[in-house]
Write a protein that holds these residues in place. Structure first.
Motif, PDB file in Angstrom:
ATOM      1  N   VAL A  96       0.813  -1.218   0.000  1.00  0.00           N
ATOM      2  CA  VAL A  96       0.000   0.000   0.000  1.00  0.00           C
ATOM      3  C   VAL A  96       0.849   1.273   0.000  1.00  0.00           C
ATOM      4  O   VAL A  96       0.322   2.356  -0.216  1.00  0.00           O
ATOM      5  CB  VAL A  96      -0.999   0.021   1.186  1.00  0.00           C
ATOM      6  CG1 VAL A  96      -2.027  -1.091   1.031  1.00  0.00           C
ATOM      7  CG2 VAL A  96      -0.288  -0.072   2.524  1.00  0.00           C
ATOM      8  N   ALA A  97       2.154   1.144   0.242  1.00  0.00           N
ATOM      9  CA  ALA A  97       3.046   2.311   0.202  1.00  0.00           C
ATOM     10  C   ALA A  97       4.476   1.825  -0.007  1.00  0.00           C
ATOM     11  O   ALA A  97       4.826   0.695   0.361  1.00  0.00           O
ATOM     12  CB  ALA A  97       2.943   3.124   1.490  1.00  0.00           C
ATOM     13  N   LEU A  98       5.299   2.716  -0.585  1.00  0.00           N
ATOM     14  CA  LEU A  98       6.694   2.396  -0.879  1.00  0.00           C
ATOM     15  C   LEU A  98       7.622   3.431  -0.272  1.00  0.00           C
ATOM     16  O   LEU A  98       7.316   4.624  -0.288  1.00  0.00           O
ATOM     17  CB  LEU A  98       6.921   2.405  -2.397  1.00  0.00           C
ATOM     18  CG  LEU A  98       6.082   1.457  -3.240  1.00  0.00           C
ATOM     19  CD1 LEU A  98       6.167   1.848  -4.710  1.00  0.00           C
ATOM     20  CD2 LEU A  98       6.550   0.038  -3.038  1.00  0.00           C
ATOM     21  N   GLY A  99       8.763   2.973   0.251  1.00  0.00           N
ATOM     22  CA  GLY A  99       9.816   3.889   0.664  1.00  0.00           C
ATOM     23  C   GLY A  99      10.412   4.538  -0.579  1.00  0.00           C
ATOM     24  O   GLY A  99      10.256   4.038  -1.706  1.00  0.00           O
ATOM     25  N   ALA A 100      11.131   5.631  -0.392  1.00  0.00           N
ATOM     26  CA  ALA A 100      11.656   6.406  -1.520  1.00  0.00           C
ATOM     27  C   ALA A 100      12.557   5.595  -2.448  1.00  0.00           C
ATOM     28  O   ALA A 100      12.589   5.851  -3.657  1.00  0.00           O
ATOM     29  CB  ALA A 100      12.405   7.631  -0.992  1.00  0.00           C
ATOM     30  N   ALA A 101      13.296   4.628  -1.921  1.00  0.00           N
ATOM     31  CA  ALA A 101      14.221   3.845  -2.748  1.00  0.00           C
ATOM     32  C   ALA A 101      13.770   2.398  -2.921  1.00  0.00           C
ATOM     33  O   ALA A 101      14.558   1.555  -3.347  1.00  0.00           O
ATOM     34  CB  ALA A 101      15.623   3.903  -2.141  1.00  0.00           C
ATOM     35  N   ALA A 102      12.530   2.093  -2.602  1.00  0.00           N
ATOM     36  CA  ALA A 102      12.018   0.715  -2.750  1.00  0.00           C
ATOM     37  C   ALA A 102      11.924   0.368  -4.227  1.00  0.00           C
ATOM     38  O   ALA A 102      11.339   1.114  -5.005  1.00  0.00           O
ATOM     39  CB  ALA A 102      10.668   0.580  -2.070  1.00  0.00           C
ATOM     40  N   ARG A 103      12.523  -0.731  -4.626  1.00  0.00           N
ATOM     41  CA  ARG A 103      12.529  -1.163  -6.022  1.00  0.00           C
ATOM     42  C   ARG A 103      11.942  -2.569  -6.130  1.00  0.00           C
ATOM     43  O   ARG A 103      12.048  -3.373  -5.221  1.00  0.00           O
ATOM     44  CB  ARG A 103      13.960  -1.183  -6.577  1.00  0.00           C
ATOM     45  CG  ARG A 103      14.665   0.162  -6.531  1.00  0.00           C
ATOM     46  CD  ARG A 103      14.075   1.125  -7.571  1.00  0.00           C
ATOM     47  NE  ARG A 103      14.723   2.402  -7.519  1.00  0.00           N
ATOM     48  CZ  ARG A 103      14.224   3.478  -6.914  1.00  0.00           C
ATOM     49  NH1 ARG A 103      13.072   3.426  -6.300  1.00  0.00           N
ATOM     50  NH2 ARG A 103      14.880   4.616  -6.919  1.00  0.00           N
ATOM     51  N   GLY A 104      11.364  -2.854  -7.274  1.00  0.00           N
ATOM     52  CA  GLY A 104      10.865  -4.185  -7.558  1.00  0.00           C
ATOM     53  C   GLY A 104       9.404  -4.400  -7.193  1.00  0.00           C
ATOM     54  O   GLY A 104       8.855  -5.469  -7.454  1.00  0.00           O
ATOM     55  N   PHE A 105       8.778  -3.399  -6.606  1.00  0.00           N
ATOM     56  CA  PHE A 105       7.385  -3.524  -6.181  1.00  0.00           C
ATOM     57  C   PHE A 105       6.639  -2.238  -6.505  1.00  0.00           C
ATOM     58  O   PHE A 105       7.234  -1.169  -6.585  1.00  0.00           O
ATOM     59  CB  PHE A 105       7.299  -3.828  -4.681  1.00  0.00           C
ATOM     60  CG  PHE A 105       7.984  -5.112  -4.322  1.00  0.00           C
ATOM     61  CD1 PHE A 105       7.346  -6.328  -4.484  1.00  0.00           C
ATOM     62  CD2 PHE A 105       9.294  -5.098  -3.852  1.00  0.00           C
ATOM     63  CE1 PHE A 105       7.984  -7.518  -4.188  1.00  0.00           C
ATOM     64  CE2 PHE A 105       9.953  -6.281  -3.550  1.00  0.00           C
ATOM     65  CZ  PHE A 105       9.297  -7.492  -3.723  1.00  0.00           C
ATOM     66  N   ARG A 106       5.316  -2.386  -6.665  1.00  0.00           N
ATOM     67  CA  ARG A 106       4.439  -1.240  -6.896  1.00  0.00           C
ATOM     68  C   ARG A 106       3.270  -1.315  -5.927  1.00  0.00           C
ATOM     69  O   ARG A 106       2.924  -2.398  -5.441  1.00  0.00           O
ATOM     70  CB  ARG A 106       3.895  -1.251  -8.320  1.00  0.00           C
ATOM     71  CG  ARG A 106       4.961  -1.039  -9.378  1.00  0.00           C
ATOM     72  CD  ARG A 106       4.356  -1.093 -10.737  1.00  0.00           C
ATOM     73  NE  ARG A 106       3.868  -2.473 -10.926  1.00  0.00           N
ATOM     74  CZ  ARG A 106       3.422  -2.970 -12.058  1.00  0.00           C
ATOM     75  NH1 ARG A 106       3.363  -2.226 -13.114  1.00  0.00           N
ATOM     76  NH2 ARG A 106       3.017  -4.209 -12.144  1.00  0.00           N
ATOM     77  N   VAL A 107       2.666  -0.193  -5.652  1.00  0.00           N
ATOM     78  CA  VAL A 107       1.443  -0.174  -4.846  1.00  0.00           C
ATOM     79  C   VAL A 107       0.424  -1.063  -5.558  1.00  0.00           C
ATOM     80  O   VAL A 107       0.259  -0.970  -6.778  1.00  0.00           O
ATOM     81  CB  VAL A 107       0.915   1.266  -4.663  1.00  0.00           C
ATOM     82  CG1 VAL A 107      -0.475   1.256  -4.049  1.00  0.00           C
ATOM     83  CG2 VAL A 107       1.883   2.074  -3.798  1.00  0.00           C
ATOM     84  N   GLY A 108      -0.214  -1.942  -4.804  1.00  0.00           N
ATOM     85  CA  GLY A 108      -1.183  -2.874  -5.364  1.00  0.00           C
ATOM     86  C   GLY A 108      -0.636  -4.268  -5.606  1.00  0.00           C
ATOM     87  O   GLY A 108      -1.396  -5.201  -5.837  1.00  0.00           O
ATOM     88  N   ASP A 109       0.690  -4.429  -5.564  1.00  0.00           N
ATOM     89  CA  ASP A 109       1.276  -5.758  -5.753  1.00  0.00           C
ATOM     90  C   ASP A 109       0.867  -6.690  -4.618  1.00  0.00           C
ATOM     91  O   ASP A 109       0.836  -6.295  -3.449  1.00  0.00           O
ATOM     92  CB  ASP A 109       2.808  -5.687  -5.788  1.00  0.00           C
ATOM     93  CG  ASP A 109       3.355  -5.210  -7.113  1.00  0.00           C
ATOM     94  OD1 ASP A 109       2.570  -5.049  -8.074  1.00  0.00           O
ATOM     95  OD2 ASP A 109       4.583  -5.000  -7.194  1.00  0.00           O
TER      96      ASP A 109
END
Length: 181
Positions: free
Chosen positions: A82-95
Protein backbone atom coordinates in the motif's frame (compact mmCIF):
# COMPACT_ATOMS: atom_id res chain seq x y z
CA UNK A 1 -9.87 -11.67 -5.83
CA UNK A 2 -10.23 -8.81 -3.37
CA UNK A 3 -8.66 -8.89 0.07
CA UNK A 4 -10.79 -10.66 2.64
CA UNK A 5 -12.42 -8.39 5.23
CA UNK A 6 -10.69 -8.29 8.59
CA UNK A 7 -12.31 -10.51 11.21
CA UNK A 8 -13.80 -8.67 14.14
CA UNK A 9 -12.01 -9.33 17.42
CA UNK A 10 -13.46 -12.10 19.51
CA UNK A 11 -14.39 -11.43 23.14
CA UNK A 12 -12.09 -14.40 23.79
CA UNK A 13 -9.05 -12.88 22.08
CA UNK A 14 -6.17 -12.04 24.37
CA UNK A 15 -3.27 -9.65 24.22
CA UNK A 16 -1.52 -10.86 27.36
CA UNK A 17 0.52 -14.06 27.62
CA UNK A 18 -1.15 -16.88 29.50
CA UNK A 19 -0.12 -20.51 29.98
CA UNK A 20 -2.41 -21.38 27.05
CA UNK A 21 -1.52 -18.32 24.96
CA UNK A 22 -0.85 -20.46 21.90
CA UNK A 23 -4.55 -21.36 21.89
CA UNK A 24 -5.63 -17.71 21.75
CA UNK A 25 -5.23 -15.43 18.78
CA UNK A 26 -4.26 -11.81 19.22
CA UNK A 27 -5.99 -9.40 16.84
CA UNK A 28 -4.28 -6.05 17.49
CA UNK A 29 -7.02 -3.88 16.00
CA UNK A 30 -6.32 -0.21 16.35
CA UNK A 31 -2.55 -0.76 16.41
CA UNK A 32 -0.81 2.13 14.69
CA UNK A 33 -0.05 1.96 10.99
CA UNK A 34 3.69 2.45 10.45
CA UNK A 35 3.97 6.04 9.23
CA UNK A 36 7.59 6.60 8.27
CA UNK A 37 9.00 3.99 5.91
CA UNK A 38 12.73 3.51 5.58
CA UNK A 39 14.14 4.14 2.11
CA UNK A 40 13.94 0.51 0.93
CA UNK A 41 10.81 -0.61 2.79
CA UNK A 42 7.28 -1.35 1.67
CA UNK A 43 4.10 -1.10 3.73
CA UNK A 44 1.91 -4.19 3.44
CA UNK A 45 -1.78 -4.45 4.33
CA UNK A 46 -1.83 -7.93 5.84
CA UNK A 47 -4.34 -10.37 4.33
CA UNK A 48 -3.00 -13.49 6.08
CA UNK A 49 -0.33 -14.47 8.54
CA UNK A 50 1.09 -17.79 9.67
CA UNK A 51 1.81 -19.14 13.11
CA UNK A 52 5.16 -20.79 13.64
CA UNK A 53 7.14 -22.07 16.61
CA UNK A 54 8.87 -18.77 17.40
CA UNK A 55 5.51 -16.98 17.49
CA UNK A 56 4.21 -19.46 20.06
CA UNK A 57 7.41 -19.16 22.12
CA UNK A 58 7.19 -15.35 22.11
CA UNK A 59 3.51 -15.49 23.14
CA UNK A 60 4.48 -17.75 26.04
CA UNK A 61 7.29 -15.41 27.09
CA UNK A 62 9.93 -18.07 26.30
CA UNK A 63 11.75 -16.05 23.63
CA UNK A 64 12.14 -12.28 23.87
CA UNK A 65 11.13 -10.06 20.97
CA UNK A 66 14.36 -8.52 19.58
CA UNK A 67 15.18 -4.96 20.62
CA UNK A 68 13.70 -2.34 18.34
CA UNK A 69 11.03 -4.70 17.00
CA UNK A 70 7.35 -4.24 17.69
CA UNK A 71 5.79 -6.22 20.52
CA UNK A 72 3.17 -7.48 18.05
CA UNK A 73 4.29 -10.99 17.11
CA UNK A 74 4.18 -12.60 13.67
CA UNK A 75 7.08 -13.31 11.35
CA UNK A 76 5.47 -14.00 8.00
CA UNK A 77 2.68 -12.37 6.07
CA UNK A 78 0.88 -12.20 2.75
CA UNK A 79 -0.87 -9.06 1.64
CA UNK A 80 -0.95 -6.06 -0.65
CA UNK A 81 1.67 -3.30 -0.95
CA UNK A 82 0.00 0.00 0.00
CA UNK A 83 3.05 2.31 0.20
CA UNK A 84 6.69 2.40 -0.88
CA UNK A 85 9.82 3.89 0.66
CA UNK A 86 11.66 6.41 -1.52
CA UNK A 87 14.22 3.84 -2.75
CA UNK A 88 12.02 0.72 -2.75
CA UNK A 89 12.53 -1.16 -6.02
CA UNK A 90 10.86 -4.19 -7.56
CA UNK A 91 7.39 -3.52 -6.18
CA UNK A 92 4.44 -1.24 -6.90
CA UNK A 93 1.44 -0.17 -4.85
CA UNK A 94 -1.18 -2.87 -5.36
CA UNK A 95 1.28 -5.76 -5.75
CA UNK A 96 0.27 -8.98 -3.99
CA UNK A 97 3.22 -10.12 -1.92
CA UNK A 98 4.45 -12.43 0.83
CA UNK A 99 7.20 -11.48 3.25
CA UNK A 100 9.38 -12.55 6.13
CA UNK A 101 9.13 -9.79 8.75
CA UNK A 102 11.07 -9.20 12.00
CA UNK A 103 7.78 -8.85 13.90
CA UNK A 104 4.33 -7.35 13.56
CA UNK A 105 2.88 -9.97 11.23
CA UNK A 106 -0.30 -10.25 13.31
CA UNK A 107 -1.03 -6.54 12.81
CA UNK A 108 -3.20 -5.09 10.06
CA UNK A 109 -0.21 -3.34 8.43
CA UNK A 110 3.51 -4.09 8.58
CA UNK A 111 6.56 -2.40 7.08
CA UNK A 112 9.46 -4.51 5.84
CA UNK A 113 12.67 -4.17 3.81
CA UNK A 114 12.19 -5.15 0.17
CA UNK A 115 14.92 -7.82 0.45
CA UNK A 116 12.45 -9.88 2.53
CA UNK A 117 9.47 -9.45 0.19
CA UNK A 118 8.46 -11.72 -2.70
CA UNK A 119 5.65 -11.51 -5.21
CA UNK A 120 2.81 -13.88 -4.29
CA UNK A 121 2.31 -16.62 -6.89
CA UNK A 122 -1.25 -16.47 -8.28
CA UNK A 123 -1.72 -20.18 -7.61
CA UNK A 124 -1.34 -19.70 -3.84
CA UNK A 125 -4.15 -18.54 -1.57
CA UNK A 126 -3.41 -15.79 0.93
CA UNK A 127 -3.05 -18.39 3.71
CA UNK A 128 -0.72 -20.58 1.66
CA UNK A 129 1.45 -17.61 0.71
CA UNK A 130 1.72 -16.50 4.34
CA UNK A 131 3.03 -19.96 5.27
CA UNK A 132 5.88 -19.89 2.74
CA UNK A 133 8.48 -17.34 3.92
CA UNK A 134 9.84 -18.71 7.21
CA UNK A 135 10.02 -22.42 6.46
CA UNK A 136 10.76 -22.34 2.75
CA UNK A 137 13.33 -19.53 2.81
CA UNK A 138 15.11 -21.13 5.78
CA UNK A 139 15.19 -24.49 3.99
CA UNK A 140 16.37 -22.94 0.71
CA UNK A 141 19.13 -20.95 2.41
CA UNK A 142 20.43 -23.94 4.32
CA UNK A 143 20.47 -26.13 1.22
CA UNK A 144 22.37 -23.41 -0.67
CA UNK A 145 24.89 -23.13 2.18
CA UNK A 146 25.42 -26.91 2.02
CA UNK A 147 26.41 -26.67 -1.65
CA UNK A 148 25.39 -30.25 -2.39
CA UNK A 149 25.22 -31.26 -6.04
CA UNK A 150 22.60 -33.50 -7.66
CA UNK A 151 23.06 -37.12 -6.61
CA UNK A 152 24.86 -36.26 -3.36
CA UNK A 153 23.32 -37.12 0.01
CA UNK A 154 21.80 -34.50 2.30
CA UNK A 155 20.88 -35.15 5.94
CA UNK A 156 17.76 -33.29 7.10
CA UNK A 157 17.01 -33.28 10.82
CA UNK A 158 13.49 -32.71 12.18
CA UNK A 159 11.99 -33.88 8.90
CA UNK A 160 8.42 -33.53 10.17
CA UNK A 161 8.84 -29.81 10.99
CA UNK A 162 7.83 -27.06 8.59
CA UNK A 163 11.44 -26.37 7.62
CA UNK A 164 12.13 -30.09 7.36
CA UNK A 165 9.20 -30.74 5.02
CA UNK A 166 10.23 -27.78 2.85
CA UNK A 167 13.88 -28.94 2.81
CA UNK A 168 12.88 -32.46 1.73
CA UNK A 169 10.84 -31.14 -1.19
CA UNK A 170 13.52 -28.67 -2.28
CA UNK A 171 16.29 -31.28 -1.94
CA UNK A 172 14.35 -33.82 -4.00
CA UNK A 173 13.66 -31.20 -6.66
CA UNK A 174 17.43 -30.52 -6.78
CA UNK A 175 18.16 -34.22 -7.31
CA UNK A 176 19.72 -34.79 -3.88
CA UNK A 177 19.60 -38.13 -2.05
CA UNK A 178 17.56 -37.27 1.05
CA UNK A 179 18.23 -38.87 4.45
CA UNK A 180 16.04 -37.73 7.36
CA UNK A 181 15.79 -37.96 11.12
Amino acid sequence: PPLPPYPRPSPHATTTPTPNAVLHLCFPFGSPVPKALAEEEVLIRVAATAINRLDTMQRRGKSPVPKGVTEVVGLEVAGVVVALGAAARGFRVGDRVMALVPGGGYAEYVSVHTASVMHKPRALSWAQAAAVPEAWLTAALNLQLGRAAAGEPVLIHAAASGVGVAAIQLARAAGLHVIVT
